[in-house]
Design a protein around this motif. Sequence first.
Motif, PDB file in Angstrom:
ATOM      1  N   ASN A   1     -11.697  49.061  65.913  1.00 24.73           N
ATOM      2  CA  ASN A   1     -12.231  47.871  66.112  1.00 24.73           C
ATOM      3  C   ASN A   1     -13.099  47.282  64.889  1.00 24.73           C
ATOM      4  O   ASN A   1     -13.494  48.322  64.130  1.00 24.73           O
ATOM      5  CB  ASN A   1     -13.014  47.677  67.170  1.00 24.73           C
ATOM      6  CG  ASN A   1     -12.308  48.050  68.569  1.00 24.73           C
ATOM      7  OD1 ASN A   1     -11.171  47.505  68.860  1.00 24.73           O
ATOM      8  ND2 ASN A   1     -13.012  48.950  69.376  1.00 24.73           N
ATOM      9  N   VAL A   2     -13.048  46.078  64.526  1.00 23.58           N
ATOM     10  CA  VAL A   2     -13.603  45.537  63.281  1.00 23.58           C
ATOM     11  C   VAL A   2     -14.826  45.797  63.511  1.00 23.58           C
ATOM     12  O   VAL A   2     -15.856  46.102  62.578  1.00 23.58           O
ATOM     13  CB  VAL A   2     -13.134  44.000  63.353  1.00 23.58           C
ATOM     14  CG1 VAL A   2     -14.239  43.409  62.135  1.00 23.58           C
ATOM     15  CG2 VAL A   2     -11.802  43.816  62.964  1.00 23.58           C
ATOM     16  N   SER A   3     -15.750  45.971  64.732  1.00 27.46           N
ATOM     17  CA  SER A   3     -17.101  45.970  64.839  1.00 27.46           C
ATOM     18  C   SER A   3     -17.525  47.606  64.425  1.00 27.46           C
ATOM     19  O   SER A   3     -18.541  47.602  64.018  1.00 27.46           O
ATOM     20  CB  SER A   3     -17.574  45.979  66.462  1.00 27.46           C
ATOM     21  OG  SER A   3     -16.719  46.959  67.154  1.00 27.46           O
TER      22      SER A   3
ATOM     23  N   GLU B   1     -14.948  38.809  49.149  1.00 27.66           N
ATOM     24  CA  GLU B   1     -13.702  38.980  49.661  1.00 27.66           C
ATOM     25  C   GLU B   1     -13.806  39.604  51.171  1.00 27.66           C
ATOM     26  O   GLU B   1     -12.903  39.571  51.902  1.00 27.66           O
ATOM     27  CB  GLU B   1     -12.921  39.947  48.879  1.00 27.66           C
ATOM     28  CG  GLU B   1     -12.152  39.315  47.709  1.00 27.66           C
ATOM     29  CD  GLU B   1     -11.295  40.104  46.848  1.00 27.66           C
ATOM     30  OE1 GLU B   1     -11.208  41.291  47.084  1.00 27.66           O
ATOM     31  OE2 GLU B   1     -10.605  39.626  45.922  1.00 27.66           O
ATOM     32  N   TRP B   2     -14.843  40.582  51.337  1.00 25.96           N
ATOM     33  CA  TRP B   2     -14.782  40.989  52.473  1.00 25.96           C
ATOM     34  C   TRP B   2     -15.435  40.251  53.551  1.00 25.96           C
ATOM     35  O   TRP B   2     -15.003  40.245  54.601  1.00 25.96           O
ATOM     36  CB  TRP B   2     -15.879  42.555  52.379  1.00 25.96           C
ATOM     37  CG  TRP B   2     -15.444  43.756  52.197  1.00 25.96           C
ATOM     38  CD1 TRP B   2     -15.667  44.526  51.149  1.00 25.96           C
ATOM     39  CD2 TRP B   2     -14.854  44.467  53.352  1.00 25.96           C
ATOM     40  NE1 TRP B   2     -14.625  45.717  51.323  1.00 25.96           N
ATOM     41  CE2 TRP B   2     -14.324  45.753  52.803  1.00 25.96           C
ATOM     42  CE3 TRP B   2     -14.190  44.102  54.590  1.00 25.96           C
ATOM     43  CZ2 TRP B   2     -13.511  46.711  53.402  1.00 25.96           C
ATOM     44  CZ3 TRP B   2     -13.569  45.022  55.196  1.00 25.96           C
ATOM     45  CH2 TRP B   2     -12.861  46.414  54.889  1.00 25.96           C
TER      46      TRP B   2
ATOM     47  N   SER C   1      -4.229  41.310  56.821  1.00 28.26           N
ATOM     48  CA  SER C   1      -4.423  41.017  55.315  1.00 28.26           C
ATOM     49  C   SER C   1      -4.897  39.554  54.979  1.00 28.26           C
ATOM     50  O   SER C   1      -4.573  38.668  55.837  1.00 28.26           O
ATOM     51  CB  SER C   1      -3.415  41.394  54.480  1.00 28.26           C
ATOM     52  OG  SER C   1      -2.178  40.749  54.579  1.00 28.26           O
ATOM     53  N   ILE C   2      -5.374  39.420  53.652  1.00 25.14           N
ATOM     54  CA  ILE C   2      -5.826  37.982  53.477  1.00 25.14           C
ATOM     55  C   ILE C   2      -5.316  37.944  52.058  1.00 25.14           C
ATOM     56  O   ILE C   2      -4.886  38.859  51.271  1.00 25.14           O
ATOM     57  CB  ILE C   2      -7.278  37.669  53.435  1.00 25.14           C
ATOM     58  CG1 ILE C   2      -7.865  38.796  52.431  1.00 25.14           C
ATOM     59  CG2 ILE C   2      -7.843  37.628  54.785  1.00 25.14           C
ATOM     60  CD1 ILE C   2      -9.255  38.474  52.190  1.00 25.14           C
ATOM     61  N   ASP C   3      -4.983  36.419  51.574  1.00 22.85           N
ATOM     62  CA  ASP C   3      -4.373  36.194  50.337  1.00 22.85           C
ATOM     63  C   ASP C   3      -5.302  36.110  49.346  1.00 22.85           C
ATOM     64  O   ASP C   3      -6.539  35.839  49.552  1.00 22.85           O
ATOM     65  CB  ASP C   3      -3.708  34.750  50.568  1.00 22.85           C
ATOM     66  CG  ASP C   3      -3.024  34.189  49.232  1.00 22.85           C
ATOM     67  OD1 ASP C   3      -3.106  35.190  48.410  1.00 22.85           O
ATOM     68  OD2 ASP C   3      -2.482  33.169  49.116  1.00 22.85           O
TER      69      ASP C   3
ATOM     70  N   THR D   1     -10.616  37.443  60.477  1.00 22.75           N
ATOM     71  CA  THR D   1     -10.317  38.353  61.591  1.00 22.75           C
ATOM     72  C   THR D   1     -11.199  38.012  62.935  1.00 22.75           C
ATOM     73  O   THR D   1     -10.874  38.437  63.719  1.00 22.75           O
ATOM     74  CB  THR D   1     -10.520  39.682  61.310  1.00 22.75           C
ATOM     75  OG1 THR D   1     -12.100  40.006  60.844  1.00 22.75           O
ATOM     76  CG2 THR D   1      -9.887  40.491  60.091  1.00 22.75           C
ATOM     77  N   GLY D   2     -11.938  37.041  62.697  1.00 22.28           N
ATOM     78  CA  GLY D   2     -12.596  36.528  63.933  1.00 22.28           C
ATOM     79  C   GLY D   2     -13.871  37.418  64.154  1.00 22.28           C
ATOM     80  O   GLY D   2     -14.395  37.381  65.271  1.00 22.28           O
TER      81      GLY D   2
END
Length: 314
Positions: A185-187, A202-203, A264-266, A210-211
């Motif tokens: 999980n992101v957490s 960027e992070w 992912s992100i641009d 990702t919310g």
Amino acid sequence: MSDLRNLPLPTLRTFEAAARHQSLSKAAAELHLTDSAVSHQLRRLENALGYELFSKAGRGVVLTDAGQIFAKTIATALQDIFATALLLSEAGQEGGKLDIACPPMFAGGWLAKHLKDFCQAHPNVECHIRLSENQRIHEIPDVDIGILFGSGGWQDKWSTLLAPVNITPVCSPMLFNRIGKTITNVSDLHDVILLHWDDGSEWRRWLTETGAADPLSYSRGLYCSDLGMAIDLAINGTGMALVSDTLSAADLAAGTLLTPFPFSIDAFGGWHVVCSPASLQRSSARIFLRWLLGRFGRDAALDAALTRPADAQP
């Protein structure tokens, strides 16, 4: 009026370097001359021409109106002379010396992992790798091939996209062993050092998109001046880095890195290859470009450049 048939030709290269750098000391460093030698050569050229090429501006110099016009002509003429000399010296040869410039992140993340294949396949090409800051790659003189991250469209250069860049978190399996759990999980990233090669933007953007609740709360960070260092730290289990698949593909395939999250992100840019129109005519440059573009599935880009009419080149 001066007899321009006796123009001191050796001074033209000194003038071109000084005009390009807008600095006598930088021209002296490039040409391995003293500052006074550069000043003497420029005075000699101005005396021969009968007009001033530079004027003082603070502690430096700037081109006069005449100097700006002369500089454009000289730069083009010297490039043409250099290109012709190279073509004649390489006539009938397949290979030769090749100067390649790229930032450390690409050198370590991609080139070092693949260049052995090129060297084995083309033993007659003598590669010289020069590391430089990404934003300076397209400006470096006397470099045949430049590889850099950006949005494209560099003046007076042929360039083409190698790969767009999207960035995804990566880490080593050793990280899970060190923190005593997997990351699902992101957490869970609160328990991990986030590896940055920028100021953390960027992070923060990845966490936001990702919310993640309160992205600023993910404050355990380690900051590097180069992405290559961040990747090395991730490989050694220090933390988690945001990396493109271009730079992490070999380590992902080998299992030394893995991607805990698919999102992912641009990165708002891509990896490009650039070279001057003159270098594009060299056999060693064309051999390398065909190999490099083939690795990225962009073979047709070189064929399009080589069949383009000369007056359509950038």
